[in-house]
Design a protein around this motif. Structure first.
Motif, PDB file in Angstrom:
ATOM      1  N   ILE A 111     -97.099 -16.566 -12.167  1.00 58.56           N
ATOM      2  CA  ILE A 111     -96.035 -16.497 -13.161  1.00 58.56           C
ATOM      3  C   ILE A 111     -96.534 -16.964 -14.527  1.00 58.56           C
ATOM      4  CG2 ILE A 111     -93.693 -17.195 -13.756  1.00 58.56           C
ATOM      5  CD1 ILE A 111     -93.870 -15.523 -11.174  1.00 58.56           C
ATOM      6  N   LYS A 112     -97.095 -18.157 -14.592  1.00 55.16           N
ATOM      7  CA  LYS A 112     -97.429 -18.788 -15.876  1.00 55.16           C
ATOM      8  C   LYS A 112     -98.606 -18.139 -16.594  1.00 55.16           C
ATOM      9  CE  LYS A 112     -95.718 -23.334 -14.425  1.00 55.16           C
ATOM     10  NZ  LYS A 112     -96.095 -24.745 -14.140  1.00 55.16           N
ATOM     11  N   ASN A 113     -99.532 -17.534 -15.842  1.00 55.21           N
ATOM     12  CA  ASN A 113    -100.744 -17.003 -16.469  1.00 55.21           C
ATOM     13  C   ASN A 113    -100.632 -15.549 -16.909  1.00 55.21           C
ATOM     14  OD1 ASN A 113    -102.769 -19.012 -14.291  1.00 55.21           O
ATOM     15  ND2 ASN A 113    -102.227 -19.437 -16.395  1.00 55.21           N
ATOM     16  N   PHE A 114     -99.397 -15.017 -16.916  1.00 57.47           N
ATOM     17  CA  PHE A 114     -99.202 -13.617 -17.275  1.00 57.47           C
ATOM     18  C   PHE A 114     -97.981 -13.439 -18.161  1.00 57.47           C
ATOM     19  CE2 PHE A 114    -101.519 -13.780 -13.325  1.00 57.47           C
ATOM     20  CZ  PHE A 114    -102.566 -12.909 -13.554  1.00 57.47           C
ATOM     21  N   THR A 115     -98.031 -12.385 -18.948  1.00 55.13           N
ATOM     22  CA  THR A 115     -96.885 -11.929 -19.730  1.00 55.13           C
ATOM     23  C   THR A 115     -96.411 -10.618 -19.113  1.00 55.13           C
ATOM     24  OG1 THR A 115     -97.699 -12.920 -21.777  1.00 55.13           O
ATOM     25  CG2 THR A 115     -96.094 -11.143 -21.990  1.00 55.13           C
ATOM     26  N   VAL A 116     -95.172 -10.563 -18.707  1.00 53.32           N
ATOM     27  CA  VAL A 116     -94.638  -9.358 -18.082  1.00 53.32           C
ATOM     28  C   VAL A 116     -94.366  -8.298 -19.141  1.00 53.32           C
ATOM     29  CG1 VAL A 116     -92.728  -8.373 -16.768  1.00 53.32           C
ATOM     30  CG2 VAL A 116     -93.619 -10.629 -16.168  1.00 53.32           C
ATOM     31  N   ALA A 252     -95.493  -3.568 -11.093  1.00 56.32           N
ATOM     32  CA  ALA A 252     -95.165  -4.040 -12.437  1.00 56.32           C
ATOM     33  C   ALA A 252     -96.425  -4.062 -13.282  1.00 56.32           C
ATOM     34  CB  ALA A 252     -94.539  -5.436 -12.383  1.00 56.32           C
ATOM     35  N   LEU A 253     -96.238  -3.994 -14.586  1.00 55.94           N
ATOM     36  CA  LEU A 253     -97.366  -4.062 -15.513  1.00 55.94           C
ATOM     37  C   LEU A 253     -97.351  -5.423 -16.191  1.00 55.94           C
ATOM     38  CD1 LEU A 253     -99.631  -2.097 -16.452  1.00 55.94           C
ATOM     39  CD2 LEU A 253     -98.292  -1.777 -18.530  1.00 55.94           C
ATOM     40  N   LEU A 254     -98.493  -6.118 -16.102  1.00 52.30           N
ATOM     41  CA  LEU A 254     -98.624  -7.444 -16.684  1.00 52.30           C
ATOM     42  C   LEU A 254     -99.769  -7.478 -17.687  1.00 52.30           C
ATOM     43  CD1 LEU A 254     -98.364  -9.723 -13.494  1.00 52.30           C
ATOM     44  CD2 LEU A 254     -96.514  -8.683 -14.812  1.00 52.30           C
ATOM     45  N   ALA A 255     -99.670  -8.418 -18.622  1.00 51.20           N
ATOM     46  CA  ALA A 255    -100.732  -8.695 -19.588  1.00 51.20           C
ATOM     47  C   ALA A 255    -101.072 -10.178 -19.478  1.00 51.20           C
ATOM     48  CB  ALA A 255    -100.255  -8.353 -21.003  1.00 51.20           C
ATOM     49  N   PRO A 256    -102.197 -10.596 -20.021  1.00 51.89           N
ATOM     50  CA  PRO A 256    -102.515 -12.027 -19.995  1.00 51.89           C
ATOM     51  C   PRO A 256    -101.450 -12.845 -20.731  1.00 51.89           C
ATOM     52  CG  PRO A 256    -104.447 -10.742 -20.611  1.00 51.89           C
ATOM     53  CD  PRO A 256    -103.283  -9.800 -20.631  1.00 51.89           C
ATOM     54  N   ALA A 257    -101.257 -14.079 -20.288  1.00 48.88           N
ATOM     55  CA  ALA A 257    -100.322 -14.974 -20.974  1.00 48.88           C
ATOM     56  C   ALA A 257    -100.722 -15.107 -22.441  1.00 48.88           C
ATOM     57  CB  ALA A 257    -100.324 -16.345 -20.305  1.00 48.88           C
ATOM     58  N   GLY A 258     -99.730 -15.123 -23.306  1.00 49.90           N
ATOM     59  CA  GLY A 258    -100.000 -15.255 -24.727  1.00 49.90           C
ATOM     60  C   GLY A 258    -100.127 -13.949 -25.469  1.00 49.90           C
ATOM     61  N   THR A 259     -99.987 -12.839 -24.783  1.00 46.45           N
ATOM     62  CA  THR A 259    -100.020 -11.540 -25.456  1.00 46.45           C
ATOM     63  C   THR A 259     -98.850 -11.454 -26.436  1.00 46.45           C
ATOM     64  OG1 THR A 259    -101.042 -10.476 -23.537  1.00 46.45           O
ATOM     65  CG2 THR A 259     -99.944  -9.036 -25.108  1.00 46.45           C
ATOM     66  N   PRO A 260     -99.092 -11.057 -27.679  1.00 46.02           N
ATOM     67  CA  PRO A 260     -98.017 -11.014 -28.682  1.00 46.02           C
ATOM     68  C   PRO A 260     -96.818 -10.178 -28.236  1.00 46.02           C
ATOM     69  CG  PRO A 260    -100.154 -10.753 -29.728  1.00 46.02           C
ATOM     70  CD  PRO A 260    -100.405 -10.714 -28.247  1.00 46.02           C
ATOM     71  N   VAL A 304     -89.927 -14.428 -10.069  1.00 38.86           N
ATOM     72  CA  VAL A 304     -89.690 -15.785  -9.562  1.00 38.86           C
ATOM     73  C   VAL A 304     -88.877 -15.729  -8.268  1.00 38.86           C
ATOM     74  CG1 VAL A 304     -88.552 -17.989 -10.041  1.00 38.86           C
ATOM     75  CG2 VAL A 304     -89.886 -16.860 -11.831  1.00 38.86           C
ATOM     76  N   GLN A 305     -87.856 -14.874  -8.249  1.00 42.36           N
ATOM     77  CA  GLN A 305     -87.049 -14.710  -7.035  1.00 42.36           C
ATOM     78  C   GLN A 305     -87.891 -14.172  -5.883  1.00 42.36           C
ATOM     79  OE1 GLN A 305     -83.817 -12.112  -8.100  1.00 42.36           O
ATOM     80  NE2 GLN A 305     -82.973 -13.523  -9.619  1.00 42.36           N
ATOM     81  N   GLU A 306     -88.733 -13.189  -6.176  1.00 40.72           N
ATOM     82  CA  GLU A 306     -89.579 -12.592  -5.149  1.00 40.72           C
ATOM     83  C   GLU A 306     -90.615 -13.586  -4.622  1.00 40.72           C
ATOM     84  OE1 GLU A 306     -90.036  -8.618  -4.083  1.00 40.72           O
ATOM     85  OE2 GLU A 306     -88.251  -9.822  -3.782  1.00 40.72           O
ATOM     86  N   LEU A 307     -91.111 -14.442  -5.497  1.00 41.07           N
ATOM     87  CA  LEU A 307     -92.058 -15.478  -5.072  1.00 41.07           C
ATOM     88  C   LEU A 307     -91.405 -16.374  -4.022  1.00 41.07           C
ATOM     89  CD1 LEU A 307     -94.918 -16.705  -5.698  1.00 41.07           C
ATOM     90  CD2 LEU A 307     -93.744 -18.219  -7.307  1.00 41.07           C
ATOM     91  N   ASP A 308     -90.177 -16.765  -4.258  1.00 44.85           N
ATOM     92  CA  ASP A 308     -89.456 -17.601  -3.295  1.00 44.85           C
ATOM     93  C   ASP A 308     -89.156 -16.842  -2.010  1.00 44.85           C
ATOM     94  OD1 ASP A 308     -89.470 -19.685  -5.104  1.00 44.85           O
ATOM     95  OD2 ASP A 308     -87.448 -19.294  -5.857  1.00 44.85           O
ATOM     96  N   ARG A 309     -88.739 -15.576  -2.159  1.00 44.28           N
ATOM     97  CA  ARG A 309     -88.366 -14.778  -0.986  1.00 44.28           C
ATOM     98  C   ARG A 309     -89.545 -14.575  -0.044  1.00 44.28           C
ATOM     99  NH1 ARG A 309     -88.342  -8.659  -0.334  1.00 44.28           N
ATOM    100  NH2 ARG A 309     -87.116  -8.308   1.519  1.00 44.28           N
ATOM    101  N   TRP A 310     -90.692 -14.149  -0.594  1.00 43.77           N
ATOM    102  CA  TRP A 310     -91.840 -13.877   0.256  1.00 43.77           C
ATOM    103  C   TRP A 310     -92.485 -15.161   0.771  1.00 43.77           C
ATOM    104  CZ3 TRP A 310     -92.477  -9.564   2.675  1.00 43.77           C
ATOM    105  CH2 TRP A 310     -91.934  -8.397   2.139  1.00 43.77           C
ATOM    106  N   GLY A 311     -92.275 -16.260   0.043  1.00 46.18           N
ATOM    107  CA  GLY A 311     -92.745 -17.544   0.560  1.00 46.18           C
ATOM    108  C   GLY A 311     -92.064 -17.885   1.867  1.00 46.18           C
ATOM    109  N   LYS A 312     -90.767 -17.621   1.938  1.00 47.23           N
ATOM    110  CA  LYS A 312     -90.035 -17.868   3.189  1.00 47.23           C
ATOM    111  C   LYS A 312     -90.528 -16.958   4.306  1.00 47.23           C
ATOM    112  CE  LYS A 312     -85.363 -18.196   5.099  1.00 47.23           C
ATOM    113  NZ  LYS A 312     -85.735 -17.512   6.352  1.00 47.23           N
ATOM    114  N   VAL A 313     -90.790 -15.674   3.960  1.00 48.19           N
ATOM    115  CA  VAL A 313     -91.285 -14.739   4.974  1.00 48.19           C
ATOM    116  C   VAL A 313     -92.638 -15.199   5.511  1.00 48.19           C
ATOM    117  CG1 VAL A 313     -92.076 -12.383   5.387  1.00 48.19           C
ATOM    118  CG2 VAL A 313     -90.011 -12.774   4.040  1.00 48.19           C
ATOM    119  N   VAL A 314     -93.523 -15.639   4.617  1.00 49.33           N
ATOM    120  CA  VAL A 314     -94.850 -16.103   5.045  1.00 49.33           C
ATOM    121  C   VAL A 314     -94.717 -17.294   5.982  1.00 49.33           C
ATOM    122  CG1 VAL A 314     -96.980 -17.203   4.242  1.00 49.33           C
ATOM    123  CG2 VAL A 314     -96.085 -15.200   3.052  1.00 49.33           C
TER     124      VAL A 314
END
Length: 322
Positions: A111-116, A252-260, A304-314
């Protein structure tokens, strides 16, 4: 100039709309679009469709670069550490929010190291079996797997991939004793499935459409709650007797964190434009995916929601990779 006048000028400059960077020439060189999976897979297919359209729309080549390995971590990490200038992007899948729960350590924060930039598509997976498997439906497949534990293998695009976890969820919910066989991409997994080296796979719709109509593979069920128009006769897993099973993969398409933000906004607008073209929609439909766009903010919250959801599945399935 008085201090009061200077203050008014400063306020006016802050309030005035900033000239967006893209209006000053972005993009002025080719853009690298990293696919953290091997060529020929679900993500790669969508990336090439999108890249071709964006190359025309934005006037610079979108160069697809496959960097497969470690459940998409290698290619994604490359982009996390790239310059945040809009010239290095990554197309991630649901695997992006699964890997942190499966691997003991991660070189980046998903989450933190990317810009969506945007969400792109949604798609089900399909439970495919080689024709030599003596099962006409899901219940017969489960019975075979229970009768001879670990004799039926399911292929995936790699440890920690969406395919891996969808198979693990199926095993957890049904008690079927399947043996997981990771490959370096879904294309290689599909090749061995057709050849009979492995017996089954939870595969993307593109792989299913390439093999099922010709009889080279059998489709037993789709993973979503509703049937899909490309395979209307194939039941859902819920219809096939696995109540509560529902899963899909998104890209989804992501860019590095801090992308303008002006670059992100330009990309978001251009992607929406090309994804809504009739010919793009048809190409994606033929590839078995549905356009599902979003704002950067909405997709950030969804991840963020998906991170929590799949964490439970794992945790429920007990899958872990050291």
């Amino acid at each position: 100039m008085t201090s009061v006048a200077a203050s008014f000028i400063a306020v006016a400059l802050l309030a005035a709309p900033v000239a967006p960077l893209w209006a000053q020439g972005y993009p002025s060189k080719p853009i690298k679009l990293v696919v953290p999976f091997a060529p020929g897979g679900f993500t790669d297919v969508v990336a090439r469709i999108l890249g071709q359209k964006l190359s025309t729309s934005m006037g610079q080549p979108f160069v697809i670069e496959n960097k497969a390995g470690a459940g998409s971590i290698i290619g994604t990490d490359f982009v996390a550490k790239a310059a945040p200038d809009g010239y290095t992007l990554v197309m991630v899948s649901t695997t992006h929010v699964i890997s942190p729960w499966i691997y003991k350590s991660m070189p980046y924060d998903p989450i933190k190291n990317f810009t969506v930039v945007t969400k792109l598509v949604d798609s089900p997976y399909v439970l495919l079996v080689n024709p030599k498997v003596q099962a006409r439906n899901v219940q017969e497949f489960i019975a075979l797997a229970k009768a001879a534990p670990d004799s039926i293998r399911y292929a995936s695009s790699g440890n920690g991939s969406s395919q891996h976890l969808m198979g693990g969820l199926f095993v957890s919910m049904t008690g079927a004793k399947l043996q997981h066989v990771p490959y370096k991409g879904s294309g290689a997994a599909a090749t061995d499935l057709v050849a009979g080296v492995v017996e089954s796979s939870f595969a993307g719709v593109p792989n299913a459409l390439a093999q099922v109509p010709q009889g080279r593979l059998k489709a037993l069920a789709v993973t979503t709650a509703k049937r899909i128009p490309q395979l209307p006769d194939v039941p859902t897993l819920q219809e096939a007797g696995v109540p509560g099973y529902e899963a899909s993969v998104w890209l989804a398409l992501l860019a590095p964190a801090g992308t303008p933000q002006d670059i992100v906004a330009r990309l978001n607008v251009e992607i929406a434009k090309v994804m809504n073209l009739p010919e793009t929609k048809k190409a994606l439909y033929d590839a078995g995916v549905e356009v599902s766009l979003s704002t950067p903010e909405a997709m950030s919250a969804y991840m963020v929601q998906e991170l929590d959801r799949w964490g439970k599945v794992v945790k429920d399935t007990g899958i872990r990779i050291e």
